[in-house]
Write an enzyme that holds these catalytic residues in place. Sequence first.
Site, PDB file in Angstrom:
ATOM      1  CG  HIS B 103      99.732 -68.355  19.443  1.00 16.18           C
ATOM      2  ND1 HIS B 103      99.384 -69.257  18.463  1.00 16.18           N
ATOM      3  CD2 HIS B 103     100.065 -67.217  18.795  1.00 16.18           C
ATOM      4  CE1 HIS B 103      99.526 -68.676  17.276  1.00 16.18           C
ATOM      5  NE2 HIS B 103      99.936 -67.446  17.450  1.00 16.18           N
ATOM      6  CG  HIS B 122      98.863 -72.190  15.939  1.00 12.96           C
ATOM      7  ND1 HIS B 122      98.086 -71.646  16.928  1.00 12.96           N
ATOM      8  CD2 HIS B 122      98.124 -72.172  14.818  1.00 12.96           C
ATOM      9  CE1 HIS B 122      96.903 -71.302  16.428  1.00 12.96           C
ATOM     10  NE2 HIS B 122      96.891 -71.614  15.146  1.00 12.96           N
TER      11      HIS B 122
END
Lengths: 820, 173
Positions: B103, B122
């Site tokens: 990511h 996250h």
Amino acid sequence: MGYKRQVDRLPIIPADAKEFNVTCHYCIVGCGYKAYTWPMNKQGGTEPGRNKFGVDLSEQQYQDSPAWYAPSMYNIVRQDGRDVQLVVKPDENCVVNSGLGSIRGARMAENRPSRITGTQQQRLSDPLVWRNGTWQPTSWDDALDLVARVTAQVVTEGSEDDLVVSVFDHGGSAGGYENTWATGKLYFQSMSIRNIRIHNRPAYNSEVHSTRDMGVGELNNSYSDYEITDTIFVVGANPMETQTNLYLNHMVLGMQNGAKFIMVDPRRTVTVHSAEQFAGKENVLHLAINEGTDMVVLNAIMTHIVDNGWLDDDFIANSTFQGGEAVAQDAAHPASLGSLDHAMQSIRTSLDEAAEICGVDAADIARAAEWIAKPHEDGSRRKCASAYEKGIIWGNDNYRTVGAMANIALATGNIGREGGGCCRLGGHQEGYYRPDESVVGRPAEYVDQYLIRGLGGVHHIWACDHHKTTINAAEFKRAHKRRADMVKDAIDAAAGGTREQLVDAIVSAINAGGLFVVDMDIIHSQIGQNAHVILPACESNEMNLTSMNGERRLRLSEKYMDPYGNSRPDCLIAAGIAQNMERVLRDMGQDDYADKFKGYDWETEEDAFMDGFHQGNPEVTYDRLRAAGNNGVQEPVVGYENGQLIGTERLYADGRFDRHGRDDGKALFCASGWRGWQAAGRAREKANHKYWINNVRANIFWQNQFLDQKNDFVQDRFPYPFIEMNPDDMVDEGLNPGDLLEIINDNGVTQGMAYPTASAKRGQVAMVFGSPAGSQGNVTNGVNELNVPDYKHCWGDIRKVSNATRESAGISFKSKEITL
Amino acid sequence: MKCNRLVDAGRRQFLRGGLGATAGAAASVVMGTSEARAERALARVDYPANRLANLADLAVNAPMDVAYPDADSPGVLLKLGQGVEGGVGPNGDVVAYSVLCPHKGWMLSYNDADRTFNCPGHHSRFDAEAGGQQVWGHATNNLPQFVLRVDDAGDIYAEGVDELIYGRLSNTL
Ligand code: SF4
Ligand code: FES
């Protein structure tokens, strides 16, 4: 399992690549991205001077680097008739997402149609007309002529009530100001169509009538309010999955700044778990209520706040109505509205009563009320930003429950203030600009039932797929297919005849109960299987498109590639229909009616924008929006100074509320009294079936499953719609992970894949909504008084259909919850 | 067991961009020896074959920190104890992955309880037993897996990667 693209190297964006502003069109958050394009025979280099980032790409880039893009962010597309290389990557300078992508938005490039790389070959490229037993590609002129002739004949022989319309009302993707305006002009100005519905529900209505009737528009704060608030209060929403970068880039910051986090949801979502990691368990309160009882817990919180005097007295005195009842309960208002005292007569609910009904601890409800409203030790008021979405919008007693939510925000003075807000979190972006639609009335017609009852003769469908996204879908599909097949048979029988003979045959079939279906979409959808004419549309970035996000941030998302094949922007398709209607009606000698279809001489989407949104917002032009870039301007736009559009950070900052249209500017409270299950038949269905079938979303394909049905990365992860189940329930039903199962009740049957979920309560399963491979709408039914659907409450039994297939056996069935 | 926060020292350095400079000090990082040099101007990356460890060095479910294809690309070598698709060794249970989250490049930690890689950034997570499939998360690709080979002496070599590694537009720099 573990789909890999086998990409070991990507072309580097050259320093002189073209650059475009992009607002991600996959969800309400509207993250800023940059698109870069450059010719096929050029590439950048690793030296700082030879790439767009000006950095040495022969070195490893570190975390959060702007100078990296994933394979999903690259594609080869058509631009001005030439193949070009494309990268679409998150914009670190956009205040919405600060460089964060999501599992959806960061695949925008990969989900573009490309004849070179083979992506999204399901996209429609040419108009199709049902002929000789199949859909034949044809020209726009041919297709539009048929649409106009049949439509004109039906509405002139009968009335405009015989034209049924299903149409998006949102921004992003298919919507946006250009396209809502054009379709709105066609159906509400050139015509006055009453039998019209919106993409995700069977009527043309607001999903949040009550908050609007109270004077409070539903998108009233700024995302930055979540960063500076004391408490984030979320009811029936799952922002980590469905408003991803609002959660990650704003709510998480709020928690890191010390905000408490309250979640009301029967299900333990990944948002709850994630919030516990970021804020610490002691600062997160999850009220895992019994399904459908949100209003009770809200009323108890409200009562506790009132009884403890944690009210914002000045705000209530100055900004809310004081004289008892202002609006009586009636057919258009499922609750009365008025002063705080008036509303409290219906609202009053003790903590213990609520605990009993909702199945949560009274002490936890009291704690929620404290976190929301108990003043700080120094006496200053607590800030609370509250948010809700489908959990209550598509829930039990929509009107009163949404009203109960806004009641708390009004009572505590948390609207129009920093760190406040009472907002829906949203699905798509917004982009609604249409002529007056009051012809629809309230309650609006339940259009699906209208069609099921055999009424209406022509059905225009704009980017809606009822088959996947309506309630009572099983019955709808049967009726729609039966009626459309009558027309298909008539067309087949008239093969070889003249255009006039064909139109007569179609109209005869309609008069016998058939339905002529025109489908405007970007793919051949499921409802499109019933269509007789299919018109190919394009999406944002294949056209210029303006929309606003969940904090009313208006941006122009720029066109960087050609529409696929011969597809067109919806606004220009609407214009084409109007122009053909005018011509056909004139031929029929209906000059007065024909004149109503004038005013569509648009060459581009910008023309449609200037004809619509710009008329109501004269400061706003494409050039000014282009200059405002990915940060755009927050609506309403109130001026233009020093080369910049002036926007509005949050609504109602002056304490005057106007969404209800009252001159006094006073907000109203909603008498949100509890009345159990609002829709008929719920209690019986619950008693007769073993499982509550919750209807949920997943981050991986939240709004774009229709594209992701052809995306290998997504299909590899979830080859079938997941149905989260408690492992003990799975044992009861003889199910292993990945087994296919059916959900059965009186409404219909649907199918999915068992996904063991330890945090799921016994007797409660959660099925993903909107899947092309299993429609949850088949088994759910029921609307409120205003025809807003309650998708969330249905019960069914479960039966195993098959062992896991090769596809589902290999996937990961581990918990979705992080362990750090 | 400190699997959830393995080789913290190396990790912190990496976040600051200094892993390469300090790799020698992080004793547990296996750099490997190069059997072949990358050539230029080929259609695909030419991967080095680097010796990461010997089978005898591995204990079940105890990840060993490695780096591949070079010192700036941290990963782990892992013996799962049960054969998996893509696993090598006599039991087909030895795998290796990049530990940079695809990511935004945060460093993943290994959870030995359910054999997943987890991201503090996250909250994405990846399944070590399913080819690095993202169980839940924000990344748009699954976790890059290193292609392994075991020779007769039980030496484990990495000699390829099946997905683009975070932070580089070419898997070999
Ligand atoms: S959070 Fe929504 S708008 Fe942002 S990248 Fe993801 S899908 Fe797009
Ligand atoms: S960096 Fe790993 S989830 Fe964002």
